[in-house]
Design an enzyme around this catalytic site. Structure first.
Site, PDB file in Angstrom:
ATOM      1  N   GLY A 190      91.234  47.976  18.503  1.00 40.65           N
ATOM      2  CA  GLY A 190      92.360  47.534  17.696  1.00 40.65           C
ATOM      3  C   GLY A 190      93.241  46.565  18.462  1.00 40.65           C
ATOM      4  O   GLY A 190      93.217  46.508  19.691  1.00 40.65           O
ATOM      5  N   CYS A 191      94.037  45.794  17.732  1.00 38.80           N
ATOM      6  CA  CYS A 191      94.882  44.767  18.356  1.00 38.80           C
ATOM      7  C   CYS A 191      96.039  45.398  19.138  1.00 38.80           C
ATOM      8  O   CYS A 191      96.276  45.045  20.294  1.00 38.80           O
ATOM      9  CB  CYS A 191      95.389  43.793  17.300  1.00 38.80           C
ATOM     10  N   PHE A 192      96.767  46.320  18.508  1.00 36.89           N
ATOM     11  CA  PHE A 192      97.817  47.029  19.226  1.00 36.89           C
ATOM     12  C   PHE A 192      97.227  47.732  20.443  1.00 36.89           C
ATOM     13  O   PHE A 192      97.789  47.690  21.542  1.00 36.89           O
ATOM     14  CB  PHE A 192      98.478  48.080  18.325  1.00 36.89           C
TER      15      PHE A 192
END
Length: 337
Positions: free
Chosen positions: A147-149
Site C-alpha cells: 500500500g502507498c501509506f
C-alpha cells in the site's frame, strides 16, 4: 520485448503504469482490460498517453496473451478471484490490491471486510518493497505490491536498522494523502471536488486497512515483536502525494538515528535522505519513484517525515521496480532517466 497484461487498466494506477511502459525499453503493454471501457481504444480513453494507442480495452474475463506478466489493478474482491486463475495458467502475477499482503487471516478479514477464499496463496506472494525483499523478488512468480501509506511508513522505520530495538514499541503515524491515494476513484464519501476543496479532514481513524500492514512489516528482519501502531490518515485537497509524520520515543538519548538512516540508504537508488524534515514536501516526489525521508531528535523524542507519490512509489512505479526484479532486469530500468 517482454509482454505485460494489465487487468483494470482504466483506473488511476493502470494509467500511470501504461505511461511508464510506453517509455520502457524492454516491456510493452499487450492487453488491457476494463469491464466499463471494453471496446474502446486506449487513445479514446487516454488521449494524453503517447502509446500504445492501438490497444483496445477487453473485459476482465477475456483471454490473456500466453506468457505475459499479469498486473492486477482491480479491487480486492476481483483480485481474490483472478490471482489464483492467472497463477494456475502459469503467468507471473503482480497484485496491486491488499488481498495477499497480510499473513493473519483474521486481521485481513476484519480490516478488509472480505472473506478470504485463497489464503494459502499469501505464503507464496512476495511483499513488494524491493528495499526489504529484493532477493526474494528476483525471479519471483507472485508479488503483492504494498500500500502507498504503508510504503511511506514501513521504509522510514525499516531503514533505522538495528536502532529499531531502541524504539519503544508504540508508534504514531500521522499521514496525509491526496485524493488519488485515499479513495478518490468514486464521487462519494467526501472524495469529490466539493468534498475536498478548501477542506481538510481525518478519515478511517484507527481503522484503516494499511495499519496491520505497517505493523507486520515495519520491523521486518529485526527479530522484534510487532509494535503497536496508531495510524491516522488525513485527506489533503490535492490530487497526488503522501506525506507521513511518524512519532517515536527512544529508550535513551543521543542515539545516531539520522546517521543510521543515511548509512542504510546509501545503496538504495530510490531513497533520498534530506538534511532536515522541513525539506520534505510533495512537490519534490510527485511523478517520481523516490521516497524522501528525514528526521529530527530532541532528547528521546524522534520525528520522522517521509513523502512519496502514491500513484508512483506508492503504486505503479514501485510495481515496475518489482517487475524489473521479477524479470531479472536492472531494477532501475525505465525509472531513472
Amino acid at each position: 520485448m517482454s509482454e505485460i497484461s494489465i487487468i483494470g487498466a482504466g483506473g488511476f494506477t493502470g494509467k500511470e503504469l501504461l505511461g511508464l511502459l510506453a517509455r520502457h525499453p524492454k516491456y510493452k503493454a499487450v492487453h488491457v482490460t476494463s469491464d466499463k471501457l471494453a471496446g474502446k481504444s486506449l487513445s479514446e480513453v487516454f488521449p494524453d498517453l503517447v502509446s500504445p494507442k492501438d490497444l483496445i480495452f477487453k473485459k476482465h474475463e477475456d483471454e490473456v496473451p500466453k506468457g505475459s506478466l499479469v498486473v492486477l489493478a482491480v479491487p480486492n474482491d476481483a483480485s481474490l478471484e483472478l490471482a489464483p486463475k492467472f497463477l494456475d495458467k502459469g503467468h507471473k502475477v503482480i497484485d496491486l490490491s491488499g488481498v495477499y499482503r497480510l499473513h493473519n487471516q483474521e486481521k485481513f478479514e476484519t480490516n478488509y471486510k472480505l472473506k478470504h477464499t485463497s489464503f494459502s496463496l499469501t505464503d507464496k506472494a512476495v511483499f513488494g518493497i524491493p528495499e526489504i525483499f529484493r532477493d526474494k523478488l528476483k525471479g519471483a512468480d507472485f508479488v503483492s505490491n504494498p500500500g502507498c501509506f504503508s510504503t511511506s511508513v514501513i521504509l522510514a522505520l525499516y531503514l533505522l536498522g538495528n536502532l529499531r530495538k531502541e524504539i519503544k514499541p508504540r508508534i504514531v503515524a500521522d499521514c496525509k494523502s491526496g485524493i488519488s491515494g485515499a479513495g478518490g476513484r468514486v464521487e462519494d464519501g467526501g472524495f469529490s471536488f466539493n468534498g475536498v476543496y478548501e477542506n481538510f479532514r481525518a478519515y478511517k481513524i484507527l481503522s484503516h486497512q494499511h495499519e496491520p500492514e505497517i505493523q507486520e512489516y515495519c520491523f521486518s528482519g529485526s527479530g522484534l515483536p510487532e509494535p503497536e501502531i496508531l495510524f491516522v490518515p488525513h485527506l489533503l485537497p490535492v490530487y497526488r502525494g503522501i506525506l507521513s509524520t511518524i512519532y517515536l520515543e527512544a529508550n535513551s538519548e543521543n542515539l545516531p538515528f539520522l546517521e543510521t538512516l543515511t548509512e542504510n540508504s546509501k545503496s538504495e537508488p530510490f531513497i533520498r535522505i534530506r538534511k532536515t524534515p522541513e525539506e520534505i514536501d510533495l512537490a519534490k516526489v510527485q511523478h517520481t519513484n523516490f521516497l524522501d525521508i528525514s528526521l529530527r531528535q530532541r532528547g528521546k523524542n524522534i520525528t520522522i517525515v517521509s513523502a512519496l507519490d502514491n500513484l508512483m512509489k506508492g503504486a505503479a512505479s514501485q510495481a515496475l521496480q518489482n517487475i524489473n526484479l521479477m524479470l531479472n532486469e536492472q531494477e532501475t530500468l525505465g525509472l531513472l532517466s
